[in-house]
Write an enzyme that holds these catalytic residues in place. Structure first.
Site, PDB file in Angstrom:
ATOM      1  N   LYS A 201      -0.798 -18.154 -28.003  1.00 16.97           N
ATOM      2  CA  LYS A 201      -1.288 -17.371 -29.133  1.00 16.97           C
ATOM      3  C   LYS A 201      -0.824 -18.708 -30.023  1.00 16.97           C
ATOM      4  CE  LYS A 201       1.504 -14.398 -33.027  1.00 16.97           C
ATOM      5  NZ  LYS A 201       2.584 -13.564 -33.298  1.00 16.97           N
TER       6      LYS A 201
ATOM      7  N   ASP B 295       9.640  -4.721 -38.417  1.00 21.78           N
ATOM      8  CA  ASP B 295       8.201  -4.729 -38.504  1.00 21.78           C
ATOM      9  C   ASP B 295       7.585  -3.760 -36.904  1.00 21.78           C
ATOM     10  OD1 ASP B 295       5.609  -4.486 -39.799  1.00 21.78           O
ATOM     11  OD2 ASP B 295       4.550  -5.903 -39.037  1.00 21.78           O
TER      12      ASP B 295
END
Length: 171
Positions: A8, A103
């Site tokens: 990432k 989240d």
């Protein structure tokens, strides 16, 4: 090491933000400290010559819960219970070390095709906006009253800006 990994990489325009860089690094550090097979394994992190940060993680093969729900809007109860139990196991491990994810949503629940002989093995993703109450420097990244997360999946107490709680993740 002959192991397939996922890397990432932070967007180059975000690399100039001290706050975003700190959040990105914190995501890797937090995820790597949670003792659970249901949390994505973080192998390394670093910085490219360009200043962009990167995280090296285990490579996952499967689909997100949102992708599965798009394919089949109703899941059989036994399948759903298995997925929920695993997600709760990941959350339990995070909460035991003081991490509040903030989240939880179908996009952040990843279902591996197979792992260790089990099909539909759940991995909890994306600790980028997680909170660790009373952590030095935490207030500068996630201030109380700051609105972060996906509104349609937030607990009412989270939307109203109350003090962070692990109960938000269970909502």
């Amino acid at each position: 090491i002959r192991r397939r990994v996922a890397i990432k990489v932070m967007r180059s325009d975000a690399s100039n933000s001290t706050e975003l860089c700190a959040r990105f690094e914190r995501e890797a550090q937090i995820a790597s400290q949670i003792p659970s097979d249901h949390i994505t394994e973080v192998l390394d992190m670093g910085e490219l010559e360009s200043g962009q940060r990167f995280i090296v993680m285990e490579y996952l093969v499967g689909e997100s819960l949102s992708e599965r729900l798009n394919r089949a809007t109703r899941l059989p109860v036994p399948e759903l219970l298995g997925l929920v139990r695993q997600a709760l196991s990941a959350l339990g491990a995070a909460h035991r070390v003081g991490v509040i994810h903030r989240d939880i949503k179908p996009d952040n629940v990843f279902i591996l095709s197979e792992k260790a002989g089990y099909s539909d093995f759940v991995k909890l993703l994306d600790f980028g906006i997680s909170k660790i109450p009373n952590l030095p420097g935490e207030a500068t990244l996630t201030q109380s009253g700051m609105f972060v997360g996906t509104p349609s999946y937030m607990a009412p107490e989270q939307v109203s800006g109350g003090a962070a709680s692990s109960l938000w993740d269970l909502y």
